[in-house]
Structure formats: C-alpha cells, structure tokens
Design a protein around this motif. Structure first.
Motif, PDB file in Angstrom:
ATOM      1  N   UNK A  19     -17.820   2.499 -52.366  1.00 15.33           N
ATOM      2  CA  UNK A  19     -17.945   3.138 -53.676  1.00 15.33           C
ATOM      3  C   UNK A  19     -16.970   2.520 -54.677  1.00 15.33           C
ATOM      4  N   UNK A  20     -15.774   2.177 -54.218  1.00 16.96           N
ATOM      5  CA  UNK A  20     -14.787   1.562 -55.090  1.00 16.96           C
ATOM      6  C   UNK A  20     -15.245   0.180 -55.551  1.00 16.96           C
ATOM      7  N   UNK A  21     -15.843  -0.592 -54.643  1.00 15.23           N
ATOM      8  CA  UNK A  21     -16.360  -1.915 -55.013  1.00 15.23           C
ATOM      9  C   UNK A  21     -17.446  -1.781 -56.084  1.00 15.23           C
ATOM     10  N   UNK A  22     -18.356  -0.821 -55.870  1.00 17.78           N
ATOM     11  CA  UNK A  22     -19.428  -0.595 -56.851  1.00 17.78           C
ATOM     12  C   UNK A  22     -18.861  -0.154 -58.198  1.00 17.78           C
ATOM     13  N   UNK A  23     -17.879   0.748 -58.169  1.00 16.78           N
ATOM     14  CA  UNK A  23     -17.274   1.234 -59.413  1.00 16.78           C
ATOM     15  C   UNK A  23     -16.543   0.116 -60.149  1.00 16.78           C
ATOM     16  N   UNK A  24     -15.882  -0.763 -59.395  1.00 16.15           N
ATOM     17  CA  UNK A  24     -15.164  -1.879 -60.024  1.00 16.15           C
ATOM     18  C   UNK A  24     -16.133  -2.841 -60.693  1.00 16.15           C
ATOM     19  N   UNK A  25     -17.233  -3.127 -60.005  1.00 18.31           N
ATOM     20  CA  UNK A  25     -18.244  -4.002 -60.607  1.00 18.31           C
ATOM     21  C   UNK A  25     -18.864  -3.342 -61.843  1.00 18.31           C
ATOM     22  N   UNK A  26     -19.182  -2.055 -61.714  1.00 24.50           N
ATOM     23  CA  UNK A  26     -19.739  -1.333 -62.864  1.00 24.50           C
ATOM     24  C   UNK A  26     -18.777  -1.305 -64.036  1.00 24.50           C
ATOM     25  N   UNK A  27     -17.499  -1.160 -63.745  1.00 17.70           N
ATOM     26  CA  UNK A  27     -16.477  -1.154 -64.800  1.00 17.70           C
ATOM     27  C   UNK A  27     -16.456  -2.480 -65.542  1.00 17.70           C
ATOM     28  N   UNK A  28     -16.536  -3.578 -64.809  1.00 13.42           N
ATOM     29  CA  UNK A  28     -16.542  -4.902 -65.438  1.00 13.42           C
ATOM     30  C   UNK A  28     -17.797  -5.108 -66.290  1.00 13.42           C
ATOM     31  N   UNK A  29     -18.949  -4.704 -65.738  1.00 12.00           N
ATOM     32  CA  UNK A  29     -20.198  -4.853 -66.495  1.00 12.00           C
ATOM     33  C   UNK A  29     -20.170  -4.017 -67.771  1.00 12.00           C
ATOM     34  N   UNK A  30     -19.663  -2.797 -67.672  1.00 14.67           N
ATOM     35  CA  UNK A  30     -19.598  -1.939 -68.852  1.00 14.67           C
ATOM     36  C   UNK A  30     -18.616  -2.487 -69.888  1.00 14.67           C
ATOM     37  N   UNK A  31     -17.509  -3.072 -69.434  1.00 13.72           N
ATOM     38  CA  UNK A  31     -16.571  -3.680 -70.377  1.00 13.72           C
ATOM     39  C   UNK A  31     -17.211  -4.872 -71.088  1.00 13.72           C
ATOM     40  N   UNK A  32     -17.943  -5.685 -70.326  1.00 11.67           N
ATOM     41  CA  UNK A  32     -18.643  -6.823 -70.940  1.00 11.67           C
ATOM     42  C   UNK A  32     -19.684  -6.333 -71.943  1.00 11.67           C
ATOM     43  N   UNK A  33     -20.396  -5.266 -71.566  1.00  5.59           N
ATOM     44  CA  UNK A  33     -21.396  -4.708 -72.483  1.00  5.59           C
ATOM     45  C   UNK A  33     -20.730  -4.177 -73.746  1.00  5.59           C
ATOM     46  N   UNK A  34     -19.629  -3.466 -73.579  1.00  5.77           N
ATOM     47  CA  UNK A  34     -18.911  -2.925 -74.742  1.00  5.77           C
ATOM     48  C   UNK A  34     -18.427  -4.044 -75.662  1.00  5.77           C
ATOM     49  N   UNK A  35     -17.878  -5.095 -75.083  1.00  2.42           N
ATOM     50  CA  UNK A  35     -17.370  -6.206 -75.894  1.00  2.42           C
ATOM     51  C   UNK A  35     -18.502  -6.906 -76.649  1.00  2.42           C
ATOM     52  N   UNK A  36     -19.641  -7.118 -75.962  1.00  3.37           N
ATOM     53  CA  UNK A  36     -20.768  -7.770 -76.623  1.00  3.37           C
ATOM     54  C   UNK A  36     -21.348  -6.877 -77.720  1.00  3.37           C
ATOM     55  N   UNK A  37     -21.433  -5.579 -77.453  1.00  2.00           N
ATOM     56  CA  UNK A  37     -21.901  -4.651 -78.484  1.00  2.00           C
ATOM     57  C   UNK A  37     -20.972  -4.665 -79.696  1.00  2.00           C
ATOM     58  N   UNK A  38     -19.672  -4.715 -79.440  1.00  2.00           N
ATOM     59  CA  UNK A  38     -18.722  -4.750 -80.542  1.00  2.00           C
ATOM     60  C   UNK A  38     -18.882  -6.024 -81.367  1.00  2.00           C
ATOM     61  N   UNK A  39     -19.114  -7.155 -80.681  1.00  2.00           N
ATOM     62  CA  UNK A  39     -19.293  -8.408 -81.402  1.00  2.00           C
ATOM     63  C   UNK A  39     -20.524  -8.347 -82.305  1.00  2.00           C
ATOM     64  N   UNK A  40     -21.649  -7.887 -81.739  1.00  2.00           N
ATOM     65  CA  UNK A  40     -22.865  -7.802 -82.540  1.00  2.00           C
ATOM     66  C   UNK A  40     -22.744  -6.733 -83.626  1.00  2.00           C
ATOM     67  N   UNK A  41     -22.031  -5.650 -83.310  1.00  4.27           N
ATOM     68  CA  UNK A  41     -21.830  -4.591 -84.304  1.00  4.27           C
ATOM     69  C   UNK A  41     -21.050  -5.111 -85.509  1.00  4.27           C
ATOM     70  N   UNK A  42     -19.996  -5.883 -85.258  1.00  3.19           N
ATOM     71  CA  UNK A  42     -19.199  -6.420 -86.363  1.00  3.19           C
ATOM     72  C   UNK A  42     -20.007  -7.420 -87.192  1.00  3.19           C
ATOM     73  N   UNK A  43     -20.855  -8.212 -86.517  1.00  3.32           N
ATOM     74  CA  UNK A  43     -21.739  -9.126 -87.267  1.00  3.32           C
ATOM     75  C   UNK A  43     -22.678  -8.339 -88.176  1.00  3.32           C
ATOM     76  N   UNK A  44     -23.236  -7.249 -87.642  1.00  7.91           N
ATOM     77  CA  UNK A  44     -24.136  -6.424 -88.451  1.00  7.91           C
ATOM     78  C   UNK A  44     -23.403  -5.750 -89.607  1.00  7.91           C
TER      79      UNK A  44
END
Length: 220
Positions: A19-44
């Motif tokens: 469960x910890x391995x899955x949560x760590x991977x999910x945490x990384x994916x969500x951080x990447x998603x948040x960063x990409x959303x922020x980049x596109x949000x600032x462009x918009x």
C-alpha cells in the motif's frame, strides 16, 4: 497513535508495504499532474489577460462609435437600421480533455461568408460611425469567444488544481507518514516477538540440557 490499532502480523506488514508503494507512486503522479495543471493554468491566465484587454478595448471603441452614430442620426433611423440583421452566427460547443479536466471549446460560423453581410442597412442614410461600431463588434467576436473559453477553463483548472493539491497534501502529510509509522510499529513488534521467542527457545534448550545432565548423573 494509529499504530496501536494495527494488527502486528507479517501479513499486515506485507499489505502495508504494498500500500505504501502504491501511495508513493500515486503521490508522485498527482504532484506531476498538479505541476502540469499549474503550468497550463498560468499560460491560460496570461492569455486571458491579453484577450480581456483587447476585448475591452474593442468594446470601448464600438461604444464610442455608437455614441457618435446616435449623435448624428435620429433614434428612428438607428432603430430601423439595426432592426433586421442580415448575418447570423451559429455557435458550436465541444469539450477538450486536459489532464482529466473537460474544458470548453467554442467554434462559430456565419450564415454567409460575405464579410459585408454584417451591415444590415444601406449606407445612404446612416453614419460612418455606425459602420465602425458594427465592424468593431464583428472584429472582436472571435476574441470574445476565446475569452469565454479561457475564463471558464481557468475556473475549471483552478478547481482541479485545488482538488489535486488537497490529495497531494493528504498523501504527503497524513497517509504516507501514517503507513510508515505503522510499518515501523509492526516491524518493531515482530522483532520484539522474535527476540522473545529466541529467548524462550534458549531457556527451553538450557532446561533440556540441565535435565539431561541430571539424568546422566543419576544413571552413572
């Protein structure tokens, strides 16, 4: 503490590690998603600012021309000139998926392709200022639609960024530390049980050796 409510077994330890391995991977994916959303949000946001300035400038120009046209024309002539428009605009809406956010896409087309059909009146009895006002509104229509897209997209992205941020924080500050603490607790308990078992086995061995020694002394 949450660790006291965990069953300290090897099966639970294995489950928590997975469960910890899955949560760590999910945490990384969500951080990447948040960063990409922020980049596109600032462009918009930057595009939205530029579009709003152009649209406000176009509307101000159109209003100025309408005021001048009204000053040089009677209300009856102005109303008749704008009563029956020749051109029509058809708006089509679609959605585009950006990082799991459905943002709107507006497309428009006119009933005819003739650019002069925006003028629904003859030029004999109308002011040139009215022509300028109508032309200004027609020119800023694409920017107005794009501005509507950007503003709605910014709202939707901001909501998704906030939701993603909360998930990242929940994983980073609550779930992952709690699982790490539970794993540490179970590991300590299992080590403690193993040491206790070893001590008991050593004591049993000593007792058995002592009994065997006394038995051999009685027989000799």
């Amino acid at each position: 503490m949450a660790a006291t409510h965990v069953n300290p077994t090897r099966m639970e330890l294995t489950r928590l590690k997975k469960k910890l391995i899955t949560a760590t991977r999910g945490h990384k994916l969500l951080k990447d998603k948040r960063d990409e959303l922020m980049r596109q949000f600032l462009d918009l946001v930057r595009e939205n600012k530029a579009l709003r300035e152009r649209v406000e400038q176009g509307i101000a120009s159109a209003n100025k021309n309408f005021v001048l046209a009204r000053a040089g024309m009677s209300n009856e002539v102005l109303n008749v000139a704008l009563m029956a428009p020749k051109q029509e605009v058809y708006l089509e809406t679609e959605a585009r998926n950006v990082m799991s956010v459905e943002i709107p896409v507006f497309e428009y087309k006119t009933r005819t392709s003739d650019a002069n059909d925006i003028y629904s009146y003859g030029f004999a009895f109308t002011s040139s200022d009215l022509d300028g006002a109508v032309k200004s509104l027609a020119d800023i229509l694409p920017d107005m639609l794009r501005l509507a897209e950007c503003e709605k997209s910014c709202q939707l992205m901001a909501a998704e960024i906030e939701k993603t941020r909360r998930r990242v924080n929940a994983l980073e500050h609550v779930m992952i530390p709690e699982m790490q603490e539970n794993i540490k607790y179970i590991t300590m308990k299992l080590d403690e049980n193993e040491r206790s078992t070893q001590i008991r086995l050593m004591k049993v061995k000593d007792m058995m050796l002592e009994q065997a020694h006394h038995y051999s002394q009685r027989n000799s």
